[in-house]
Design an enzyme around this catalytic site. Structure first.
Site, PDB file in Angstrom:
ATOM      1  N   SER A 266       0.970  -1.368  -0.109  1.00 23.14           N
ATOM      2  CA  SER A 266      -0.004   0.185   0.149  1.00 23.14           C
ATOM      3  C   SER A 266       0.796   1.186  -0.016  1.00 23.14           C
ATOM      4  O   SER A 266       2.190   1.254   0.263  1.00 23.14           O
ATOM      5  CB  SER A 266      -0.976  -0.071   1.171  1.00 23.14           C
ATOM      6  OG  SER A 266      -0.151   0.686   2.058  1.00 23.14           O
ATOM      7  N   LYS A 267       0.275   2.216  -0.170  1.00 15.02           N
ATOM      8  CA  LYS A 267       0.966   3.664  -0.228  1.00 15.02           C
ATOM      9  C   LYS A 267       1.662   3.834   1.033  1.00 15.02           C
ATOM     10  O   LYS A 267       2.654   4.726   0.928  1.00 15.02           O
ATOM     11  CB  LYS A 267      -0.053   4.849  -0.634  1.00 15.02           C
ATOM     12  CG  LYS A 267      -0.539   4.782  -1.918  1.00 15.02           C
ATOM     13  CD  LYS A 267      -1.161   5.997  -2.449  1.00 15.02           C
ATOM     14  CE  LYS A 267      -1.650   6.001  -3.769  1.00 15.02           C
ATOM     15  NZ  LYS A 267      -2.234   7.341  -4.216  1.00 15.02           N
ATOM     16  N   ARG A 268       1.054   3.364   2.115  1.00 13.74           N
ATOM     17  CA  ARG A 268       1.655   3.730   3.257  1.00 13.74           C
ATOM     18  C   ARG A 268       3.063   2.881   3.754  1.00 13.74           C
ATOM     19  O   ARG A 268       3.652   3.091   4.633  1.00 13.74           O
ATOM     20  CB  ARG A 268       0.555   3.450   4.669  1.00 13.74           C
ATOM     21  CG  ARG A 268      -0.193   4.726   4.580  1.00 13.74           C
ATOM     22  CD  ARG A 268      -1.489   4.416   5.634  1.00 13.74           C
ATOM     23  NE  ARG A 268      -2.104   3.333   5.093  1.00 13.74           N
ATOM     24  CZ  ARG A 268      -3.083   3.265   4.287  1.00 13.74           C
ATOM     25  NH1 ARG A 268      -3.378   4.252   3.395  1.00 13.74           N
ATOM     26  NH2 ARG A 268      -3.640   2.326   3.855  1.00 13.74           N
TER      27      ARG A 268
END
Ligand code: GLU
Length: 510
Positions: A266-268
């Site tokens: 994910s982006k995180r």
């Protein structure tokens, strides 16, 4: 299919930075188009005004440029099917939503947020799978299927807020033919009556995406697996709009997984797991939070492309290093796997290391020069190229160039204290001094001469290599690491080496 009719598109929404999964989608579209002699289009899907992020589009374009992914038609250069930004096409979507209503495949709905919530709450207790606007609930809601035609007309003329929803069939198996996954069958009771159009004049993603793919004559939709659940709805839209015969082929690319294989990358994840997930550094303009990028971390675009190409595709051979041209030559959707692909940050570094090793010293020297200049120093290109040849095998990321080479451009100001404690013995000062005197008498200063000198000197002093070389290294570069000492001394030159020994001895001996 005639190749000149192959048209694919990359259709990002400017809601934030492009994730590496997005760049991979763009890359596969690009490779497919170039391989088949078709066209690749960039379309910006900016219909969701609530999620619009002002610097996202320029970020996306800069990222794709950096990677060398070029488009035949895009919002900047235009093309025969433009405009290529959906916000600039806003006026054309409503007619298609109206067509669907007039054919009985869509309907107006007037329910307030509160009414929608009540419906969901009510059904959550009875049967959660039914808690959505769809075949089993729509007849109990406020829409043009339940209200009298005059009432609907009145509401529309009074500009009451509305949405247009697709009318999902009650009991039907919808088949999506996917080039990667084969036949995917979804029963319509798993779908809901998605909103296609809103009274503020904006279409939703689903309608705008289908209308534009059709108007832009897209032949293949190559996109991430997260869009597979939307594909049955898209198949219905093609059918209901009467475009089934020209429906594009679908290819849903496997997910990119976290390094441990546990779930989607994910982006995180990136900065949390210690590697970038974005092509370029990204700054969130609201929180001012900075996320790292491959470019700023010191990856070469060619390596980055090679890394992405292998996340879901493989050539079926042992070969791993592919230039963009070679990828175009080899790429095919048949060799894209179905299973999620684990992102391996170590392998990413491995690719970059190899690309650095393959660069000509002159090219590497340009990269190093830009770092030298940042440190307000000057250099000459031939010297810098020689430094690069000497240190390149220690370089994985571009900043490693400077970290391994800085002492060729400035003198050390400090001397590693721990190393000093360990190697500096009572006899060291005398040993080094004697060596410096003899070195000062050398007429020819190169590694061969230095080698000969060191051997003879050590023999005459009855000393071991390390007793002399470790202190010399500390004096000349301030530490105990670095490339071969003779090569380093040769490059630095006689005067500089002797000066460093003298200055270092003064500092170390106090
Ligand atoms: N705008 C969608 C996205 O952000 C495009 C999905 C598709 O390719 O259909 O990814």
């Amino acid at each position: 299919m005639n190749n000149s009719t192959i048209r694919v598109r990359f259709a990002p929404s400017p809601t934030g930075p492009l994730h590496i999964g997005g760049v991979r989608t763009a890359l596969y579209n690009f490779l497919f188009a170039r391989k088949t002699g078709g066209k690749v289009i960039l379309r910006i899907e900016d219909t969701d005004q609530n999620r619009y992020v002002s610097n996202a589009e320029s970020y996306i374009i800069e990222s794709l440029n950096w990677c060398g992914i070029q488009f035949d038609e895009d919002p900047i250069k235009g093309g025969p099917y433009g405009p290529y930004r959906q916000s600039e096409r806003k006026g054309l979507y409503r007619q298609y939503a109206e067509t669907l209503v007039s054919r009985g495949f869509a309907y107006y709905a007037f329910d307030s947020e509160l009414e929608l919530e009540e419906m969901r709450d009510r059904l959550k207790h009875e049967d959660p799978s039914m808690a959505q606007y769809g075949p089993f609930t729509r007849l109990s809601m406020k829409n043009s299927l339940t209200l009298l035609a005059e009432v609907v007309q009145e509401k529309l003329s009074n500009c009451e807020p509305f949405v247009i929803r697709i009318k999902i069939p009650e009991k039907e198996d919808i088949i999506v033919h996917d080039l990667i996954r084969g036949e995917v069958v979804v029963h319509s009771h798993n779908l809901d009556d998605k909103v296609l159009f809103k009274s503020d004049g904006w279409p939703t993603y689903h309608l705008a995406n289908i209308v534009d793919d059709h108007l832009m004559k897209i032949s293949h939709v190559i996109r991430g697996e997260e869009w597979l659940p939307s594909a049955p709805l898209h198949v219905l839209l093609y059918r209901y709009l009467g475009w089934e015969a020209e429906m594009p082929a679908f290819a849903h690319l496997p997910l990119l997984l976290k390094p441990d294989g546990n779930g989607k990358l994910s982006k995180r994840d990136g900065d949390r797991l210690g590697f970038p997930v974005f092509p370029l550094q990204w700054e969130d303009l609201i929180t001012r939070e900075i996320s790292s990028g491959y470019r700023e971390s010191g990856y070469l675009p060619e390596a980055f492309i090679n890394i992405l190409a292998f996340l879901g595709w493989n050539p079926g051979t042992e070969k791993e290093l592919f230039s963009m041209d070679e990828l175009i030559e080899e790429f095919s959707l048949e060799r894209v796997g179905r299973h999620g692909s684990k992102f391996d940050p170590e392998k990413a570094k491995w690719f970059n290391h190899h690309y650095i090793q393959r660069m000509a010293p002159e090219e590497l020297s340009l990269l190093l020069t830009s770092q030298i200049v940042k440190h307000c120093l000057t250099t000459d290109p031939i010297y810098t190229a020689r430094v690069c040849s000497l240190i390149r095998d220690r370089v994985t990321l571009i900043p490693d160039l400077w970290n391994n080479a800085w002492f060729f451009f400035k003198r050390p100001e400090t001397y590693n204290e721990q190393v000093k404690q360990k190697i500096w013995k009572p006899e060291t000062t005398q040993l080094v001094k004697g060596f410096a005197e003899e070195a000062g008498r050398l007429d020819v200063w190169n590694k061969e001469q230095l080698h000969g000198l060191v051997e003879n000197y050590l023999f005459s002093m009855n000393a071991k290599m390390g007793q002399l070389m470790n202190p010399l290294r500390l004096l000349i570069i301030g530490d105990n690491q670095g490339p071969g000492m003779m090569e380093t001394e040769e490059l630095l030159g006689k005067e500089e080496v002797l000066a460093r020994i003298r200055i270092g001895m003064e500092k170390i001996n106090g």
